[in-house]
Scaffold this active site. Structure first.
Site, mmCIF file in Angstrom:
data_model
loop_
_atom_site.group_PDB
_atom_site.id
_atom_site.type_symbol
_atom_site.label_atom_id
_atom_site.label_comp_id
_atom_site.label_asym_id
_atom_site.label_seq_id
_atom_site.Cartn_x
_atom_site.Cartn_y
_atom_site.Cartn_z
ATOM 1 N N HIS A 1 -0.528 7.676 -7.168
ATOM 2 C CA HIS A 1 -0.471 7.184 -8.559
ATOM 3 C C HIS A 1 -1.800 6.541 -8.944
ATOM 4 O O HIS A 1 -2.306 6.781 -10.041
ATOM 5 C CB HIS A 1 0.638 6.134 -8.712
ATOM 6 C CG HIS A 1 2.028 6.673 -8.604
ATOM 7 N ND1 HIS A 1 2.446 7.823 -9.209
ATOM 8 C CD2 HIS A 1 3.120 6.202 -7.945
ATOM 9 C CE1 HIS A 1 3.713 8.059 -8.935
ATOM 10 N NE2 HIS A 1 4.157 7.085 -8.168
ATOM 11 N N HIS B 1 4.982 11.503 -10.870
ATOM 12 C CA HIS B 1 5.976 12.002 -9.921
ATOM 13 C C HIS B 1 6.118 13.521 -10.008
ATOM 14 O O HIS B 1 6.016 14.111 -11.058
ATOM 15 C CB HIS B 1 7.325 11.317 -10.168
ATOM 16 C CG HIS B 1 7.359 9.941 -9.611
ATOM 17 N ND1 HIS B 1 8.058 8.893 -10.172
ATOM 18 C CD2 HIS B 1 6.718 9.409 -8.531
ATOM 19 C CE1 HIS B 1 7.886 7.803 -9.459
ATOM 20 N NE2 HIS B 1 7.068 8.076 -8.461
ATOM 21 N N HIS C 1 1.982 7.466 -1.096
ATOM 22 C CA HIS C 1 2.585 7.851 -2.384
ATOM 23 C C HIS C 1 1.977 7.019 -3.518
ATOM 24 O O HIS C 1 1.519 7.542 -4.534
ATOM 25 C CB HIS C 1 4.099 7.626 -2.320
ATOM 26 C CG HIS C 1 4.824 7.835 -3.621
ATOM 27 N ND1 HIS C 1 5.531 8.981 -3.903
ATOM 28 C CD2 HIS C 1 4.942 7.044 -4.720
ATOM 29 C CE1 HIS C 1 6.048 8.886 -5.132
ATOM 30 N NE2 HIS C 1 5.716 7.714 -5.639
ATOM 31 N N GLU C 2 1.950 5.710 -3.327
ATOM 32 C CA GLU C 2 1.466 4.826 -4.413
ATOM 33 C C GLU C 2 -0.010 5.091 -4.711
ATOM 34 O O GLU C 2 -0.440 5.059 -5.855
ATOM 35 C CB GLU C 2 1.687 3.366 -4.042
ATOM 36 C CG GLU C 2 3.154 2.985 -3.856
ATOM 37 C CD GLU C 2 4.039 3.330 -5.057
ATOM 38 O OE1 GLU C 2 5.218 3.639 -4.845
ATOM 39 O OE2 GLU C 2 3.518 3.348 -6.196
#
Lengths: 82, 379
Positions: B123, B129, B119-120
């Site tokens: 980014h 998101h 997930h990170e």
């Protein structure tokens, strides 16, 4: 304002929710932090924005479902950009 | 999916990463393999590659920390915020920080390092998101994810391929996803498609915005090539497939229309009390939506186009003028067909209708040129 709660120090759920909205939904410093449960209240609008983003029923209230979701572990990044 | 405001992305495909320190919760090689596996899921659906370095400054610096750790985003102890990362860019941008007050695990008994890292790293590559609960980029940690059969959602793939495109197709390496390429579903519009039409066009603080589907082209005065962005990168609250947009320069506000609602934005910010019903402007109840709009800064009047007619709104009196609607053909002779969008520039009105664009001279009251709609995109 309703005397219940407001006079005797905030409901901890409200404090937690306001901190959540500050961290992840840009609830401004200048916006009234009093949660008056009126539709034009900036905190209510931010609750609605958060509920919409996370796919919850948009009630504008700190209902149990919303309170459960905002206590879940998550990414530390905000959900709306600045 | 969403990208960060301004859509930052890496301008190269070959990125470096460095694991700066380790958590005590796991053996080092478990951390190494979790990070490597997390990078691989993004590598498989993009042209990106990731090489590990062991010293110096990598594009993506990965570290574990607790509480205040030097970036004004202190962690909060066990639970709640698990990690955070920064969008693409120099220095600390692109970096990933894990909260070492969590219990990091290789399975689901604690906080799964691979899942959070994946997930990170989304980014770090430029994804913000997602509102799709099935997406990896959804902000809440899902401890029930099937780690053995983890796959990116279509939303994740659409997002990362909006930024970097699909992996290079090669017969030897079937990295290309078997099902129809996700770009088909979330394909950005092609600026040089001769059949290109626009949903809406507006100026904004000296720039020109061309809206199409979920996207907008941003034409900057000092930059010849227009930039393509997601509408949601600037205004996450706006729908896609807009009907109309116009700027009232004296108010530094852009009004954006879809269906029977309209929004007022100043910069990135939605103005209080919006969206509103279009009927608050004075349209009769029979009008369910508008096709196009433009605000003439000379005479402080705003023109709303609906079908073969138009209304005129007085920006000083803030009310719709009497004597309208009138036929477009009566006052804008030569402007044929349904009007998709209107732009006022250089003293002319530019009417966009499908792939055609009519330059109308309001003084001569005639069409002076006909261009392709996408002529502003410098094809």
């Amino acid at each position: 304002y309703p005397l219940n709660g407001a006079a005797k120090g905030e409901d901890p759920n409200v404090d937690f929710a306001q901190q959540y909205l500050k961290n992840y939904y840009n609830l401004g410093k200048d916006e009234k932090q009093v949660y008056r449960r009126k539709d034009n209240d900036p905190v209510v609008k931010k609750i609605q924005e958060m509920q919409k983003f996370l796919g919850l029923e948009v009630t504008g209230k700190l209902d149990s479902n919303t309170l459960e979701v905002i206590r879940k572990s998550r990414c530390g990044l905000p959900d709306v950009g600045q | 999916f969403n990208t960060f405001p301004g859509t930052p992305k890496w301008r190269k495909n070959d990125l470096t990463y460095r694991i700066v320190n380790y958590t005590q919760d796991l053996p080092r090689d478990a951390v190494d393999s979790s990070i490597k596996k997390a990078l691989k899921i993004w590598e498989e659906v993009t042209p990106l590659t990731f090489s590990r370095i062991y010293e110096g400054e990598a594009d993506i610096m990965i570290s574990f920390a607790v509480r205040e750790h030097g970036d004004f985003y202190p962690f909060d102890g066990p639970g709640m915020s698990l990690a955070h990362a920064y969008p693409p860019g120099p220095g600390f941008y692109g970096d990933v920080h894990f909260d070492d007050d969590e219990k990091w695990t290789e399975d689901a008994s604690g906080t799964n390092l691979f899942l959070v890292a994946a997930h990170e790293l989304g980014h770090s590559l430029g994804l913000f998101h997602s509102t799709d609960p099935k997406a990896l980029m959804y902000p809440l940690y899902n401890s029930f994810t099937d780690l053995a059969r983890f796959r990116l959602s279509q939303d994740d793939v659409n997002g990362i391929q909006f930024l970097y495109g699909p992996p290079p197709a090669s017969p030897a390496d079937p990295k290309v996803p078997t099902e129809a390429s996700p770009l088909e579903s979330g394909t950005p519009p092609a600026s040089c498609d001769p059949a290109l039409s626009f949903d809406a066009v507006s100026t904004l603080r000296g720039e020109i915005l061309f809206f199409k589907g979920r996207y907008l082209w941003r034409k900057l005065q000092w930059k010849s090539k227009p930039e393509l962005h997601l509408i949601s990168a600037f205004w996450p609250f706006l729908p896609s497939d807009l009907d109309a947009a116009y700027e009232v320069k004296s108010m530094d506000t852009v009004f954006i229309f879809k269906g029977n609602q309209f929004w007022a934005v100043r910069g990135n910010d939605l103005q209080a009390g919006y969206p509103r019903s279009i009927h608050t402007l004075g349209f009769p109840p029979t009008i369910k939506k508008i096709d196009a709009a433009v605000s003439d800064k000379e005479n402080k009047k705003t023109y709303f186009f609906v079908g073969d007619k138009y209304w005129r709104f007085d920006e000083k009196r803030l009310s719709m003028e009497q004597g309208f609607p009138r036929f477009i053909a009566d006052d804008f002779p030569g402007v044929d067909g349904k009007v998709d969008a209107v732009l006022q520039m250089f003293g002319f009105f530019y009417f966009f209708s499908g792939s055609a664009q009519f330059e109308f001279d309001p003084n001569a009251r005639m069409v002076t040129h006909i261009f392709k709609s996408n002529s502003w995109l410098l094809c």
